[in-house]
Design an enzyme around this catalytic site. Structure first.
Site, short mmCIF file in Angstrom:
data_model
loop_
_atom_site.label_atom_id
_atom_site.label_comp_id
_atom_site.label_asym_id
_atom_site.label_seq_id
_atom_site.Cartn_x
_atom_site.Cartn_y
_atom_site.Cartn_z
N TYR A 152 0.84 -1.20 0.00
CA TYR A 152 0.00 0.00 0.00
C TYR A 152 0.88 1.26 0.00
O TYR A 152 0.64 2.18 -0.78
CB TYR A 152 -0.92 -0.03 1.23
CG TYR A 152 -1.85 1.15 1.33
CD1 TYR A 152 -3.07 1.16 0.64
CD2 TYR A 152 -1.55 2.25 2.14
CE1 TYR A 152 -3.94 2.25 0.74
CE2 TYR A 152 -2.41 3.33 2.24
CZ TYR A 152 -3.60 3.33 1.54
OH TYR A 152 -4.46 4.40 1.65
N LYS A 156 1.16 4.15 -3.03
CA LYS A 156 0.79 5.57 -2.88
C LYS A 156 2.01 6.47 -3.15
O LYS A 156 1.86 7.57 -3.68
CB LYS A 156 0.21 5.82 -1.50
CG LYS A 156 -1.13 5.11 -1.25
CD LYS A 156 -2.24 5.61 -2.17
CE LYS A 156 -3.59 5.04 -1.76
NZ LYS A 156 -4.70 5.56 -2.58
N1 LIG Z 1 -9.96 5.94 5.00
C1 LIG Z 1 -8.75 6.44 5.29
O1 LIG Z 1 -8.40 6.68 6.46
C2 LIG Z 1 -7.80 6.77 4.16
C3 LIG Z 1 -6.59 7.39 4.50
C4 LIG Z 1 -5.71 7.72 3.48
C5 LIG Z 1 -6.04 7.45 2.16
N2 LIG Z 1 -7.22 6.83 1.87
C6 LIG Z 1 -7.52 6.58 0.44
O2 LIG Z 1 -8.82 7.07 0.14
C7 LIG Z 1 -9.37 6.33 -0.94
C8 LIG Z 1 -10.77 5.87 -0.56
O3 LIG Z 1 -10.63 4.96 0.53
P1 LIG Z 1 -11.80 4.65 1.56
O4 LIG Z 1 -11.25 4.84 2.91
O5 LIG Z 1 -13.04 5.36 1.17
O6 LIG Z 1 -11.92 3.06 1.34
P2 LIG Z 1 -13.16 2.11 1.08
O7 LIG Z 1 -14.34 2.49 1.88
O8 LIG Z 1 -12.60 0.75 1.21
O9 LIG Z 1 -13.52 2.41 -0.45
C9 LIG Z 1 -12.68 2.01 -1.48
C10 LIG Z 1 -13.41 2.24 -2.79
O10 LIG Z 1 -12.54 1.83 -3.86
C11 LIG Z 1 -13.29 0.99 -4.70
N3 LIG Z 1 -12.49 0.08 -5.51
C12 LIG Z 1 -11.66 -0.90 -5.10
N4 LIG Z 1 -11.16 -1.55 -6.16
C13 LIG Z 1 -11.68 -0.95 -7.27
C14 LIG Z 1 -11.55 -1.16 -8.66
N5 LIG Z 1 -10.79 -2.15 -9.16
N6 LIG Z 1 -12.23 -0.34 -9.52
C15 LIG Z 1 -13.02 0.65 -9.04
N7 LIG Z 1 -13.21 0.88 -7.72
C16 LIG Z 1 -12.54 0.09 -6.85
C17 LIG Z 1 -14.24 0.24 -3.78
O11 LIG Z 1 -15.28 -0.35 -4.54
P3 LIG Z 1 -16.03 -1.74 -4.08
O12 LIG Z 1 -17.14 -1.31 -3.17
O13 LIG Z 1 -16.49 -2.31 -5.38
O14 LIG Z 1 -15.01 -2.58 -3.38
C18 LIG Z 1 -14.69 1.40 -2.91
O15 LIG Z 1 -15.68 2.16 -3.56
C19 LIG Z 1 -8.39 5.19 -1.23
O16 LIG Z 1 -7.57 5.53 -2.33
C20 LIG Z 1 -7.56 5.11 0.05
O17 LIG Z 1 -6.28 4.57 -0.17
C21 LIG Z 1 -8.09 6.48 2.83
#
Ligand SMILES: NC(=O)c1ccc[n+]([C@@H]2O[C@H](COP(=O)([O-])OP(=O)(O)OC[C@H]3O[C@@H](n4cnc5c(N)ncnc54)[C@H](OP(=O)(O)O)[C@@H]3O)[C@@H](O)[C@H]2O)c1
Length: 225
Positions: A152, A156
């Site tokens: 991961y 990034k």
């Molecule tokens: N939450 C945090 O604390 C945090 C911190 C830093 C960065 N981020 C970043 O923020 C972004 C969103 O994360 P989140 O926390 O909202 O996570 P999340 O709730 O797990 O959502 C991830 C999203 O990505 C989608 N996804 C995964 N594989 C995919 C693919 N092959 N094609 C299209 N969509 C796909 C998932 O779709 P499905 O429902 O189909 O699986 C879901 O909609 C990510 O890039 C993550 O690395 C998050």
């Protein structure tokens, strides 16, 4: 250009991406909610507003990206949000490399595929905004990456590199390309966190609703704002 700007968000069926959809709609943009599952994308679009469009889009699948590109038409703002965290609790010397492979396929190559699909048209039209949703695990540039989720973190850090190259190539074209660390937010990826995804979404929305004179090629940290 006449009419409103159109923003396409990947992985917008839940978590931060879904919240970005609500936030950009609130700011007056036309929204295209995309998700791997077209029904989930349509359901989220309907929740956001009556005029919100949706499209099935798997960022790892070139055919899916091509079809989405044709179906959606003009995109002015691209939010590369889709991401996976598959290797938490591992370390660089023992992490199964298939997990790293699958992580890079979504977090790096997925975003790269979207940039190739949508950015050239933005350049031709002379206006665009791109945000790559990155992470604090990259330690910005130069410092140590977080080793407890090595695939991961590398994905990034590489995404930040893609951002700088895309920004350099589009410099002066009217297309601004940046990356954002949204900070930790409570989603399926980070269920134990208390900060709501709406706060992270505001930081991401701030990056794509900037004036034409704003910088490009920056890595912005939501938590430091
Ligand atoms: N939450 C945090 O604390 C945090 C911190 C830093 C960065 N981020 C970043 O923020 C972004 C969103 O994360 P989140 O926390 O909202 O996570 P999340 O709730 O797990 O959502 C991830 C999203 O990505 C989608 N996804 C995964 N594989 C995919 C693919 N092959 N094609 C299209 N969509 C796909 C998932 O779709 P499905 O429902 O189909 O699986 C879901 O909609 C990510 O890039 C993550 O690395 C998050």
């Amino acid at each position: 250009m006449t009419g409103r700007r159109t923003a396409l968000i990947t992985g917008a069926n839940r978590g931060i991406g879904r919240a970005v959809g609500f936030e950009l709609y609130r700011r007056g943009l036309d929204i295209v909610v995309t998700a791997r599952d077209g029904h989930a994308a349509a359901a989220t679009a309907a929740e956001i507003g009556p005029d919100v469009r949706s499209c099935a889009l798997d960022v790892t699948d070139s055919d899916s990206v091509r079809s989405a590109c044709t179906a959606v038409g003009r995109v002015d703002i691209l939010v590369c949000n889709a991401g996976v965290l598959l290797d938490a609790g591992t370390d660089p010397l023992s992490v199964p490399l298939d997990l790293v492979d699958r992580t890079l396929a979504v977090n790096l190559l997925g975003a790269w595929r979207l940039a190739q699909a949508f950015v050239p048209d933005m350049v031709r039209r002379g206006w665009g905004r791109v945000v790559f949703v990155s992470s604090g695990t990259t330690a910005e540039f130069g410092g140590s990456l977080f080793a407890g989720a090595p695939g991961y973190s590398v994905s990034k850090a590489a995404l930040n590199g893609l951002m700088t190259m895309t920004a350099a190539q589009t410099a002066g074209s009217g297309v601004l390309v940046n990356a954002v660390n949204p900070g930790r937010a409570r989603t399926r990826m980070m269920p134990a966190v208390t900060r709501p995804p709406e706060e992270a979404a505001r930081d991401i929305a701030d990056t794509v609703t900037v004036a034409d004179s704003s910088p490009t090629g920056r890595f912005l940290s939501g938590r430091s704002r």
